[in-house]
Design a protein around this motif. Structure first.
Motif, PDB file in Angstrom:
ATOM      1  N   ASN A   1       0.945  -1.186   0.222  1.00 55.97           N
ATOM      2  CA  ASN A   1      -0.103  -0.038   0.048  1.00 55.97           C
ATOM      3  C   ASN A   1       0.972   1.215   0.006  1.00 55.97           C
ATOM      4  OD1 ASN A   1      -1.468   2.303   1.111  1.00 55.97           O
ATOM      5  ND2 ASN A   1      -3.270   0.907   1.238  1.00 55.97           N
ATOM      6  N   PHE A   2       0.783   2.012  -1.179  1.00 63.21           N
ATOM      7  CA  PHE A   2       1.946   3.285  -1.318  1.00 63.21           C
ATOM      8  C   PHE A   2       1.401   4.287  -0.208  1.00 63.21           C
ATOM      9  CE2 PHE A   2       2.021   2.171  -5.921  1.00 63.21           C
ATOM     10  CZ  PHE A   2       3.455   1.984  -5.943  1.00 63.21           C
ATOM     11  N   GLU A   3       0.163   4.518   0.162  1.00 64.08           N
ATOM     12  CA  GLU A   3      -0.064   5.629   1.272  1.00 64.08           C
ATOM     13  C   GLU A   3       0.513   5.014   2.689  1.00 64.08           C
ATOM     14  OE1 GLU A   3      -1.192   8.337   0.682  1.00 64.08           O
ATOM     15  OE2 GLU A   3      -1.743   8.074  -1.512  1.00 64.08           O
ATOM     16  N   LEU A   4       0.405   3.671   2.950  1.00 70.28           N
ATOM     17  CA  LEU A   4       0.884   3.186   4.083  1.00 70.28           C
ATOM     18  C   LEU A   4       2.471   3.320   4.212  1.00 70.28           C
ATOM     19  CD1 LEU A   4       0.535   1.817   6.850  1.00 70.28           C
ATOM     20  CD2 LEU A   4       0.371  -0.305   5.664  1.00 70.28           C
ATOM     21  N   LEU A   5       3.041   3.087   2.916  1.00 67.69           N
ATOM     22  CA  LEU A   5       4.671   2.989   2.919  1.00 67.69           C
ATOM     23  C   LEU A   5       5.140   4.458   3.016  1.00 67.69           C
ATOM     24  CD1 LEU A   5       5.148   0.518   0.031  1.00 67.69           C
ATOM     25  CD2 LEU A   5       5.748   0.334   2.586  1.00 67.69           C
ATOM     26  N   ILE A   6       4.391   5.536   2.269  1.00 69.09           N
ATOM     27  CA  ILE A   6       4.804   6.767   2.758  1.00 69.09           C
ATOM     28  C   ILE A   6       4.740   7.249   4.207  1.00 69.09           C
ATOM     29  CG2 ILE A   6       4.212   9.081   2.240  1.00 69.09           C
ATOM     30  CD1 ILE A   6       3.044   8.368  -0.340  1.00 69.09           C
ATOM     31  N   LEU A   7       3.741   6.887   4.978  1.00 72.72           N
ATOM     32  CA  LEU A   7       3.577   6.983   6.445  1.00 72.72           C
ATOM     33  C   LEU A   7       4.899   6.590   7.116  1.00 72.72           C
ATOM     34  CD1 LEU A   7       2.053   8.523   8.659  1.00 72.72           C
ATOM     35  CD2 LEU A   7       1.006   6.144   8.665  1.00 72.72           C
ATOM     36  N   VAL A   8       4.914   5.265   6.823  1.00 70.07           N
ATOM     37  CA  VAL A   8       5.987   4.293   7.475  1.00 70.07           C
ATOM     38  C   VAL A   8       7.236   4.785   7.096  1.00 70.07           C
ATOM     39  CG1 VAL A   8       6.967   2.088   7.638  1.00 70.07           C
ATOM     40  CG2 VAL A   8       4.625   2.229   7.457  1.00 70.07           C
ATOM     41  N   VAL A   9       7.552   5.052   6.066  1.00 70.72           N
ATOM     42  CA  VAL A   9       8.993   5.658   5.577  1.00 70.72           C
ATOM     43  C   VAL A   9       9.291   7.189   6.374  1.00 70.72           C
ATOM     44  CG1 VAL A   9      10.618   6.253   3.725  1.00 70.72           C
ATOM     45  CG2 VAL A   9       9.047   4.145   3.505  1.00 70.72           C
ATOM     46  N   SER A  10       8.115   7.596   6.429  1.00 65.74           N
ATOM     47  CA  SER A  10       8.156   9.202   7.060  1.00 65.74           C
ATOM     48  C   SER A  10       8.593   8.943   8.280  1.00 65.74           C
ATOM     49  CB  SER A  10       6.786   9.961   6.607  1.00 65.74           C
ATOM     50  OG  SER A  10       6.539  10.108   5.377  1.00 65.74           O
ATOM     51  N   PHE A  11       8.109   8.135   8.932  1.00 64.12           N
ATOM     52  CA  PHE A  11       8.233   7.849  10.434  1.00 64.12           C
ATOM     53  C   PHE A  11       9.573   7.344  10.709  1.00 64.12           C
ATOM     54  CE2 PHE A  11       5.511   6.554  14.290  1.00 64.12           C
ATOM     55  CZ  PHE A  11       6.316   6.970  15.352  1.00 64.12           C
TER      56      PHE A  11
END
Length: 807
Positions: free
Chosen positions: A330-340
């Protein structure tokens, strides 16, 4: 008012303004409800007004929709809109139809530097009913019912919480917040939708720092950590179950293409259908779970603004959870995880946890990717991690080097990619690998296309590192490469570009010979009127040109460099960096005997001795000055000046036993030549060497504690075997041979000649002084001797001088 007096209730609805929804394709109709209680005679006894709004969602609205027909349908079906407002509705629908959903280029750029987007509406929170802040008590009642009612109640409260204007009022309703926290704590395992709705409510509060205390009070952060951990374990179980079904199907032959034998087998068909059914169920569960994970992680990311809260999260293993989540699609979830992860990576402990979880291998799969935002934030995380040497090594091992090189052409990712590559290029082992990519041609193109006087620091710094490798330097110099670099550097007086050219000039071979054409241009830049940083690089480039055919005497005379060089040798006359380059330059030009004689006549040697006294604590100054003396004693004309007219030999004797190995080597070889041609100094040198050996021996004997129970260091018979039962003065290795100052074994510091080391990715032989010392003093040894290695090009955390054989 008496109850029995009330007879009638009058309700009046008054239409208001119509607006477009800020984010969705919907109209928002504002209206006012006025309720009045009438008495028996019809007179009003009590009245109340309330402002409301209704959202009309237009799911069918698209580019091909007939706006006129749709607007008539909206007015007909919505009694709150007066027919006279048909034209206004049509205009608003036309605006919605043409409103751009995608942000502009500037907004995209800003978005990449901001936080991830808020979670979108999802199944469970999309309901037809419009929430009203005045009905909060009803929604709270729903939280005490069964799970479906709890989901509905939480969705309505969430609808209110998504409007920031309602947060202050919700904050005052402790009953609602307490009920939400209690339901989440007790029932989150029973319904993913319920858990997602309630966490989303608290996420809305977490978007504002002033509400973080509320979330901490109800311990929502710790609960989210537990929920995330549980969901990740559930996902592992789902995958195991799916894998078992798949293996059973494969073993039964359902995945083997044999239509004649297997397709009609009922058992195989049943297993195949069972697997497909399980897979579809798995996909549905994963979608809901990722919605929950996204909201929970986003809430934690907001709370992590406080470093103390972030430390608590680390103690609960947040890094391992995030890295584990990188396996999702999931791209949106991955963006959040990588940002964190990017936020956490600035702390060493978190970075080490990421390294243990092999984060580089997981991130390598995301580079490149179709999603621009995800690629951008992934590169930023890699940049943070690239400060660690071990993780840089891992980046090269997993094949990121060519991927990052390819991204240099992408304007959106050029700068970050170049910064990562710059960090990789700091390691000498990897410099040579850039020669096998398209990196250097791309960088050269960017250098020549740069229209500004000063280039981007990332670009020129990267080029400086690459030029320190011999193969890279050859690629840079191919064609008109060096000519164009030199032309630009001299035009703009750019010290960083000249530093890159200086790095190119340090490599032996055909590349160095190209510089003969530019000696005059470089020498012309050396003067008091030029910027000091630029002069330093020009001097350093010239000092690298140890080319036998170069007439240094002509260069010094034509550009009148001797007075400038001599003036810069006075202590305090210039910055140390410039004075050091002047000394190194003198060491290079002194290889020419006529040039050395000219320098000696100008009074350079006393100036060098004065500088040696002033900089005696700086090993590099000392080493380079002694090397100039070494070059001088090679030539008959200057040898006499050094030996008879100066105190240089006395200084060399003092430095003969310096703690720095490089200085000792240069001193020993210089003194060997002096002793060979002057008997008086030979006796002094021999006496000093004997005194040193003797003092070392006596010190060792005095310091040795001979305990009764401890065996002798050199055997059972004490120290006699060590001196071979004879006088220590009879040891031949303490004396020089009859031919001069050559040791009895006929060699001069063999380690000194044969050391090899890896520098900038190339194998380099350390050959300061080649050939024999027993030669005619007017002839340089075969193979022009190189100067001692300088600190130039080495990182500050590395020693400038060390035994190269151990590197």
């Amino acid at each position: 008012m008496q109850v029995e007096d009330a007879r009638y209730l009058k309700r009046k609805v008054k239409g208001g303004n119509i607006d477009v929804h800020p984010t969705e394709k919907a109209l928002v109709v504002h209206y006012e409800v006025e309720a009045t209680i009438l008495g028996e005679m019809g007179d009003p006894m009590l009245g109340e007004r309330k402002e409301c709004q209704k959202v009309i969602r237009l799911k069918s609205l698209n580019a091909n929709t007939d706006i006129a027909s749709l607007s008539r349908k909206v007015v007909e079906e919505c009694k709150l809109i007066h027919p006279s407002k048909l034209a206004e509705v049509e205009q608003l629908l036309f605006y919605l139809q043409n409103r751009r959903d995608t942000p502009t280029g500037r907004e995209k750029k800003e978005k990449k530097l901001s936080k991830p987007k808020d979670p979108p509406p999802f199944e469970g929170m999309e309901i037809d009913e419009v929430a009203n802040i005045n009905d909060m008590d009803d929604y709270i009642e729903l939280l005490y019912e069964e799970i479906p009612d709890k989901v509905r109640g939480s969705a309505l409260i969430l609808q209110l919480a998504r409007n920031p204007d309602n947060l202050e009022e919700l904050l005052q309703n402790e009953t609602a917040l307490g009920a939400l926290a209690r339901v989440l704590r007790e029932d989150w395992k029973q319904s993913v939708e319920l858990a997602t709705n309630i966490i989303y409510v608290f996420f809305c509060f977490s978007s504002f720092s002033q509400f973080h205390g509320l979330i901490t009070h109800y311990k929502i952060g710790a609960l989210c950590m537990n929920i995330i951990d549980h969901e990740l374990k559930r996902h592992d179980l789902w995958q195991e179950e799916l894998l078992k079904k798949k293996k059973a199907d494969i073993l039964s032959g359902g995945w083997i293409v044999d239509f004649f034998l297997l397709e009609d087998d009922p058992e195989n068909q049943t297993l195949k259908k069972d697997y497909e059914k399980t897979y579809k169920k798995y996909q549905g569960l994963v979608v809901k779970q990722e919605q929950l994970l996204r909201v929970a992680l986003y809430l934690l990311l907001n709370l992590a603004e406080d470093t103390r809260t972030e430390l608590k999260m680390r103690n609960k293993n947040i890094v391992h959870m995030l890295v584990k989540t990188l396996n999702r699609d999931n791209f949106e979830l991955l963006i959040l995880v990588v940002s964190f992860l990017k936020k956490l990576s600035i702390f060493m402990e978190n970075k080490n946890d990421m390294a243990e979880m092999d984060i580089i291998e997981k991130l390598a799969k995301l580079v490149p990717c179709e999603h621009e935002d995800l690629l951008n934030i992934t590169l930023r995380l890699l940049l943070n991690l690239s400060f660690d040497t071990g993780l840089r090594n891992k980046m090269v091992q997993v094949g990121l080097l060519p991927k990052l090189t390819a991204l240099i052409e992408n304007e959106n990712h050029k700068q970050i990619s170049m910064c990562i590559l710059y960090h990789i290029s700091m390691d000498d082992r990897f410099k040579s690998m850039f020669a096998y990519t398209d990196c250097i041609p791309q960088l050269m193109k960017m250098l020549f296309e740069c229209s500004e006087e000063r280039m981007d620091l990332e670009l020129i710094s990267f080029c400086i590192n690459l030029a320190a490798n011999k193969r890279n330097a050859q690629l840079i110099s191919e064609g008109n490469g060096l000519k164009m670099l030199m032309k630009r550097a001299l035009k703009f007086k750019d010290p960083l570009l000249m530093k890159m050219i200086r790095n190119i000039s340090q490599h032996d071979g055909p590349t160095k010979n190209i510089f003969i054409d530019y000696v005059g241009d470089l020498a012309a830049q050396i003067g008091p009127d030029e910027e000091e940083e630029f002069v330093i690089e020009c001097l350093g480039t010239l000092a690298n040109l140890t080319i036998p055919d170069l007439d240094w005497e002509l260069v010094l005379k034509e550009y009148n460099l001797v007075p400038y060089l001599k003036d810069r040798l006075k202590p305090g006359s210039a910055e140390d960096d410039l004075m050091l380059e002047v000394v190194i330059m003198l060491g290079t030009v002194s290889m020419d005997d006529s040039c050395a004689a000219m320098l000696a006549k100008s009074g350079i040697i006393p100036a060098l001795i004065e500088l040696l006294n002033a900089q005696q604590e700086d090993d590099e100054f000392v080493c380079q000055i002694v090397y100039v003396f070494y070059q001088m004693v090679f030539h008959q004309a200057t040898r006499d000046v050094i030996i008879k007219d100066t105190q240089a030999p006395a200084y060399l004797i003092d430095l003969m036993h310096d703690k720095n190995a490089e200085i000792r080597k240069v001193c020993d070889n210089t003194l060997d030549i002096i002793a060979e041609y002057d008997e008086e100094w030979a006796k002094k040198i021999q006496s000093e060497k004997f005194r040193w050996h003797n003092s070392q021996w006596l010190e060792m004997v005095e310091n040795r504690q001979m305990d009764e129970g401890e065996p002798y260091m050199y055997g059972d018979d004490g120290i006699e075997p060590y001196i071979h039962e004879g006088d220590i003065l009879e040891r031949p290795d303490l004396f020089y041979s009859a031919d001069g100052m050559i040791p009895s074994d006929g060699a001069i510091s063999p380690d000194f000649f044969n050391d090899f080391h890896v520098q900038n990715g190339d194998m380099v032989g350390h050959h300061l002084f080649t050939g024999s010392m027993g030669m005619d003093g007017n002839v340089q040894p075969a193979g022009v001797p190189g100067r001692p290695t300088t600190a130039y090009g080495y990182r500050p955390d590395e020693p400038f001088y060390y035994g190269y054989g151990s590197r």
